[in-house]
Design a protein around this motif. Structure first.
Motif, short mmCIF file in Angstrom:
data_model
loop_
_atom_site.label_atom_id
_atom_site.label_comp_id
_atom_site.label_asym_id
_atom_site.label_seq_id
_atom_site.Cartn_x
_atom_site.Cartn_y
_atom_site.Cartn_z
N ARG A 129 64.88 37.10 44.33
CA ARG A 129 66.14 37.38 45.02
C ARG A 129 65.95 38.53 46.02
N GLU A 130 65.28 39.59 45.59
CA GLU A 130 65.07 40.75 46.48
C GLU A 130 64.10 40.40 47.61
N LEU A 131 63.07 39.62 47.33
CA LEU A 131 62.13 39.22 48.37
C LEU A 131 62.82 38.43 49.47
N LEU A 132 63.67 37.50 49.11
CA LEU A 132 64.34 36.68 50.11
C LEU A 132 65.40 37.46 50.88
N ARG A 133 66.10 38.33 50.22
CA ARG A 133 67.10 39.15 50.92
C ARG A 133 66.42 40.12 51.88
N SER A 134 65.34 40.73 51.46
CA SER A 134 64.62 41.68 52.32
C SER A 134 64.06 40.97 53.54
N PHE A 135 63.46 39.79 53.33
CA PHE A 135 62.92 39.05 54.46
C PHE A 135 64.02 38.67 55.44
N ALA A 136 65.13 38.14 54.93
CA ALA A 136 66.21 37.69 55.81
C ALA A 136 66.70 38.82 56.71
N GLU A 137 66.81 40.01 56.15
CA GLU A 137 67.29 41.16 56.94
C GLU A 137 66.32 41.50 58.07
N LEU A 138 65.03 41.61 57.76
CA LEU A 138 64.05 41.97 58.79
C LEU A 138 63.87 40.83 59.79
N TYR A 139 63.93 39.60 59.32
CA TYR A 139 63.76 38.43 60.20
C TYR A 139 64.87 38.40 61.26
N ARG A 140 66.09 38.65 60.85
CA ARG A 140 67.19 38.62 61.81
C ARG A 140 67.07 39.74 62.84
N GLU A 141 66.60 40.89 62.43
CA GLU A 141 66.38 41.98 63.39
C GLU A 141 65.29 41.61 64.38
N TRP A 142 64.23 40.98 63.90
CA TRP A 142 63.11 40.55 64.74
C TRP A 142 63.55 39.48 65.73
N VAL A 143 64.31 38.50 65.25
CA VAL A 143 64.80 37.44 66.13
C VAL A 143 65.75 38.01 67.18
N ALA A 144 66.61 38.95 66.77
CA ALA A 144 67.56 39.56 67.71
C ALA A 144 66.83 40.31 68.81
N ALA A 145 65.63 40.81 68.51
CA ALA A 145 64.82 41.52 69.50
C ALA A 145 63.86 40.58 70.21
N ALA A 146 64.08 39.26 70.09
CA ALA A 146 63.23 38.24 70.71
C ALA A 146 61.78 38.39 70.27
N GLY A 147 61.58 38.86 69.05
CA GLY A 147 60.23 38.97 68.51
C GLY A 147 59.45 40.18 68.96
N ASP A 148 60.08 41.08 69.69
CA ASP A 148 59.37 42.28 70.17
C ASP A 148 59.06 43.18 68.97
N PRO A 149 57.78 43.44 68.69
CA PRO A 149 57.42 44.21 67.50
C PRO A 149 57.84 45.68 67.57
N GLN A 150 57.96 46.23 68.76
CA GLN A 150 58.39 47.61 68.90
C GLN A 150 59.91 47.73 68.81
N ALA A 151 60.61 46.90 69.60
CA ALA A 151 62.07 46.98 69.63
C ALA A 151 62.69 46.65 68.28
#
Length: 293
Positions: A205-227
């Motif tokens: 449960r924690e693994l999937l919730r943690s991934f979902a949060e970071l994934y959405r931030e990454w997608v919102a930044a168009a995959g930019d690793p710094q932003a």
């Protein structure tokens, strides 16, 4: 025995009624598929389905086949045991039933340029190390590129693949493996490392919730690793940086030096004794222990 890529679907608490009882090893109860779905598949969440199967060949292969058929983003497939699990470089990944977490996620990051998809395995690693560290109360690090480690021992691994325009991200974590069950002496499990929690439902449960949060931030930044903050988060957890390393490269080549950085493309930068810097995109990294004196 089911055929590889033909998973036996779960019944009560993630198991059907055929085959040996999953309760024969009380230290390794089955996952609660119903509760996991209820907690994770909710309105507005990334996850659209969480399925637990008793046994399959490879969760990555199963989801890859579904992706080619047009399956939507957010499907999660978990296996209590895999009989044809794969790691990086086509290495085999096998473990006793219910001794770990073996699952794959179907992702379609359409807002991200494909040249940045290479950051997804690192994103999985960062989110997994963060989640496991919080729940287990252990210091979980990442050996480049994305091996989960406790100390110098491997706790888990990640494999991502492209299929049908989607990315299939697979994760395997050793949870309750005993010393005699470890595949190699350099491996470990959460239980052997003294984790505060080894309940697999809680961990998943924690693994999937943690991934979902970071994934959405990454997608919102168009995959930019710094932003998105992914690159600095990875650098903070990477156990390879600052170490003397030996990198085994394709073609039986070898590179020896100090791992000094991870560049904006996710490559490991190794500084050799002559002062030159070499970016490494693929290879096996060995942490070299400093010589006494």
């Amino acid at each position: 025995m089911t055929e590889p890529n033909s998973p036996r679907r779960s019944g009560l608490r993630g198991f059907g009624h055929d085959g040996p009882s999953p309760w024969t090893d009380l230290d390794r109860p089955p996952l609660d598929a119903t509760r996991l779905s209820r907690d994770l598949v909710v309105p507005g969440a990334l996850w659209t389905s969480v399925e637990v199967v008793t046994e399959t060949g490879s969760t990555n292969s199963d989801l890859a086949a579904r992706a080619k058929e047009g399956a939507a983003e957010g499907a999660v497939l978990v296996a209590e045991v895999q009989n044809a699990g794969r790691g990086r470089l086509e290495r085999q990944w096998q473990a006793p039933a219910r001794s770990g977490l073996f699952f794959s996620m179907l992702l379609r990051p359409e807002a991200v340029p494909m040249e940045r998809y290479g950051w997804l395995p690192i994103l999985v690693g960062v989110s997994a190390a963060s989640a496991l560290g919080r729940v287990s109360e252990l210091e979980v690090g990442l050996k480049w590129p994305n091996d989960l480690q406790v100390g110098e021992r491997k706790l888990g691994g990640i494999l991502t693949e492209l299929s049908g325009g989607a990315v299939i991200a697979g994760l395997g974590v050793n949870v309750t493996l005993r010393e005699t069950e470890l595949p190699v002496p350099t491996a470990t499990s959460l239980a052997l490392a003294g984790a505060a929690v080894t309940d697999r439902d809680t961990l998943l449960r924690e693994l999937l919730r943690s991934f979902a949060e970071l994934y959405r931030e990454w997608v919102a930044a168009a995959g930019d690793p710094q932003a998105s903050g992914l690159l600095p988060a990875y650098a903070a957890r990477c156990t390879t940086l600052g170490r003397q390393v030996r990198v085994l490269l394709p073609g039986d080549q070898e590179l020896v030096g100090e791992a000094v950085a991870v560049d904006p493309d996710g490559r490991l930068v190794v500084r050799t004794p002559d002062g030159n810097r070499h970016p490494v995109a693929a290879g096996d990294v060995v942490h070299v222990r400093p010589e006494a004196g």
